[in-house]
Design a protein around this motif. Sequence first.
Motif, PDB file in Angstrom:
ATOM      1  N   MET A   1       0.337  -1.511   0.401  1.00  0.00           N
ATOM      2  CA  MET A   1       0.436  -0.038   0.328  1.00  0.00           C
ATOM      3  C   MET A   1       0.784   1.016  -0.159  1.00  0.00           C
ATOM      4  N   VAL A   2       0.653   1.884  -1.340  1.00  0.00           N
ATOM      5  CA  VAL A   2       1.613   3.721  -0.789  1.00  0.00           C
ATOM      6  C   VAL A   2       0.773   4.565   0.065  1.00  0.00           C
ATOM      7  N   THR A   3       1.642   4.562   0.887  1.00  0.00           N
ATOM      8  CA  THR A   3       1.826   5.950   1.399  1.00  0.00           C
ATOM      9  C   THR A   3       1.455   7.230   1.344  1.00  0.00           C
ATOM     10  N   GLU A   4       1.199   8.730   2.033  1.00  0.00           N
ATOM     11  CA  GLU A   4       1.909   9.857   1.156  1.00  0.00           C
ATOM     12  C   GLU A   4       2.928  10.082   2.569  1.00  0.00           C
ATOM     13  N   PRO A   5       3.724  10.389   1.548  1.00  0.00           N
ATOM     14  CA  PRO A   5       4.807  10.950   2.918  1.00  0.00           C
ATOM     15  C   PRO A   5       4.371  11.959   3.846  1.00  0.00           C
ATOM     16  N   TYR A   6       4.613  12.489   4.783  1.00  0.00           N
ATOM     17  CA  TYR A   6       4.914  12.739   6.088  1.00  0.00           C
ATOM     18  C   TYR A   6       4.929  14.866   6.096  1.00  0.00           C
ATOM     19  N   ARG A   7       4.040  15.716   5.167  1.00  0.00           N
ATOM     20  CA  ARG A   7       4.424  16.804   4.948  1.00  0.00           C
ATOM     21  C   ARG A   7       4.708  17.585   6.565  1.00  0.00           C
ATOM     22  N   ILE A   8       5.663  18.851   6.242  1.00  0.00           N
ATOM     23  CA  ILE A   8       6.199  19.398   7.425  1.00  0.00           C
ATOM     24  C   ILE A   8       6.362  20.727   7.374  1.00  0.00           C
ATOM     25  N   ARG A   9       5.471  21.782   7.098  1.00  0.00           N
ATOM     26  CA  ARG A   9       5.309  23.240   6.310  1.00  0.00           C
ATOM     27  C   ARG A   9       6.675  24.078   6.963  1.00  0.00           C
ATOM     28  N   VAL A  10       7.120  24.310   6.370  1.00  0.00           N
ATOM     29  CA  VAL A  10       8.104  25.617   6.369  1.00  0.00           C
ATOM     30  C   VAL A  10       8.177  26.604   6.268  1.00  0.00           C
ATOM     31  N   LYS A  11       8.409  27.710   7.403  1.00  0.00           N
ATOM     32  CA  LYS A  11       7.906  28.882   7.821  1.00  0.00           C
ATOM     33  C   LYS A  11       8.757  29.273   6.719  1.00  0.00           C
ATOM     34  N   PRO A  12       8.684  30.495   5.874  1.00  0.00           N
ATOM     35  CA  PRO A  12      10.038  31.191   4.755  1.00  0.00           C
ATOM     36  C   PRO A  12      10.671  31.563   5.697  1.00  0.00           C
ATOM     37  N   ASP A  13      10.501  32.514   7.005  1.00  0.00           N
ATOM     38  CA  ASP A  13      11.652  33.240   7.073  1.00  0.00           C
ATOM     39  C   ASP A  13      12.417  32.695   8.710  1.00  0.00           C
ATOM     40  N   SER A  14      11.845  30.729   7.937  1.00  0.00           N
ATOM     41  CA  SER A  14      12.739  30.007   9.674  1.00  0.00           C
ATOM     42  C   SER A  14      14.391  30.020   8.765  1.00  0.00           C
ATOM     43  N   GLU A  15      15.117  29.812   9.428  1.00  0.00           N
ATOM     44  CA  GLU A  15      16.244  28.845   9.144  1.00  0.00           C
ATOM     45  C   GLU A  15      16.666  28.080   8.751  1.00  0.00           C
ATOM     46  N   LEU A  16      15.318  26.175   8.815  1.00  0.00           N
ATOM     47  CA  LEU A  16      15.299  25.590   7.657  1.00  0.00           C
ATOM     48  C   LEU A  16      15.514  26.240   6.442  1.00  0.00           C
ATOM     49  N   ALA A  17      14.148  27.175   6.014  1.00  0.00           N
ATOM     50  CA  ALA A  17      13.960  27.883   4.766  1.00  0.00           C
ATOM     51  C   ALA A  17      15.495  28.397   4.296  1.00  0.00           C
ATOM     52  N   ARG A  18      16.206  29.067   4.689  1.00  0.00           N
ATOM     53  CA  ARG A  18      17.436  29.853   3.952  1.00  0.00           C
ATOM     54  C   ARG A  18      18.450  28.013   4.175  1.00  0.00           C
ATOM     55  N   LEU A  19      18.379  27.239   4.855  1.00  0.00           N
ATOM     56  CA  LEU A  19      19.063  26.031   4.635  1.00  0.00           C
ATOM     57  C   LEU A  19      18.540  25.372   3.630  1.00  0.00           C
ATOM     58  N   LEU A  20      17.604  25.365   2.840  1.00  0.00           N
ATOM     59  CA  LEU A  20      16.824  25.033   1.435  1.00  0.00           C
ATOM     60  C   LEU A  20      16.795  25.546   0.535  1.00  0.00           C
ATOM     61  N   ASP A  21      16.859  27.316   0.800  1.00  0.00           N
ATOM     62  CA  ASP A  21      17.279  28.111  -0.393  1.00  0.00           C
ATOM     63  C   ASP A  21      18.461  27.686  -0.611  1.00  0.00           C
ATOM     64  N   GLU A  22      20.069  27.812   0.857  1.00  0.00           N
ATOM     65  CA  GLU A  22      21.463  27.429   0.216  1.00  0.00           C
ATOM     66  C   GLU A  22      21.655  26.401  -0.449  1.00  0.00           C
ATOM     67  N   ILE A  23      20.468  24.800  -0.582  1.00  0.00           N
ATOM     68  CA  ILE A  23      21.261  24.518  -0.858  1.00  0.00           C
ATOM     69  C   ILE A  23      20.498  23.963  -2.182  1.00  0.00           C
ATOM     70  N   GLY A  24      19.289  24.477  -2.895  1.00  0.00           N
ATOM     71  CA  GLY A  24      19.070  24.557  -3.490  1.00  0.00           C
ATOM     72  C   GLY A  24      18.004  23.373  -4.069  1.00  0.00           C
ATOM     73  N   ASP A  25      18.378  22.850  -5.104  1.00  0.00           N
ATOM     74  CA  ASP A  25      17.747  21.634  -5.927  1.00  0.00           C
ATOM     75  C   ASP A  25      18.785  20.755  -5.786  1.00  0.00           C
ATOM     76  N   ALA A  26      19.989  21.060  -5.264  1.00  0.00           N
ATOM     77  CA  ALA A  26      20.579  19.827  -4.985  1.00  0.00           C
ATOM     78  C   ALA A  26      20.087  18.357  -3.588  1.00  0.00           C
ATOM     79  N   PRO A  27      19.984  16.939  -4.066  1.00  0.00           N
ATOM     80  CA  PRO A  27      20.119  16.359  -2.835  1.00  0.00           C
ATOM     81  C   PRO A  27      21.312  16.510  -1.310  1.00  0.00           C
ATOM     82  N   ALA A  28      19.828  16.153  -0.153  1.00  0.00           N
ATOM     83  CA  ALA A  28      20.253  16.715   0.830  1.00  0.00           C
ATOM     84  C   ALA A  28      20.304  15.243   1.943  1.00  0.00           C
ATOM     85  N   LEU A  29      21.412  15.704   2.620  1.00  0.00           N
ATOM     86  CA  LEU A  29      21.693  14.276   3.693  1.00  0.00           C
ATOM     87  C   LEU A  29      21.492  15.171   4.709  1.00  0.00           C
TER      88      LEU A  29
END
Length: 92
Positions: A1-29
């Motif tokens: 059975m296929v399950t939907e991934p758990y979605r976490i909403r990132v606030k645009p002004d958060s540190e995580l949003a800044r890090l996501l902008d920094e890595i762009g489209d590259a895969p990350a661990l």
Amino acid sequence: MVTEPYRIRVKPDSELARLLDEIGDAPALLEKNGKLYRLTVEPVQDLWAGYSPQKARSALSKSTGALRGIDREELLADIHLARKQNSRGRPA
């Protein structure tokens, strides 16, 4: 059975949003307590790609009578009972 991934909403002004902008489209661990979590960009899917109004009409036409013989009250009761059940991601 296929399950939907758990979605976490990132606030645009958060540190995580800044890090996501920094890595762009590259895969990350992401690493936490020795566990690695893979993070990749999910492609946006066009909901209407391949939609054919004629095929939709045809499918609806073919479904006529699909519920014939079903106890309407029992079906409605089952639907109402299912809606009362709590599930992850369901609005409160």
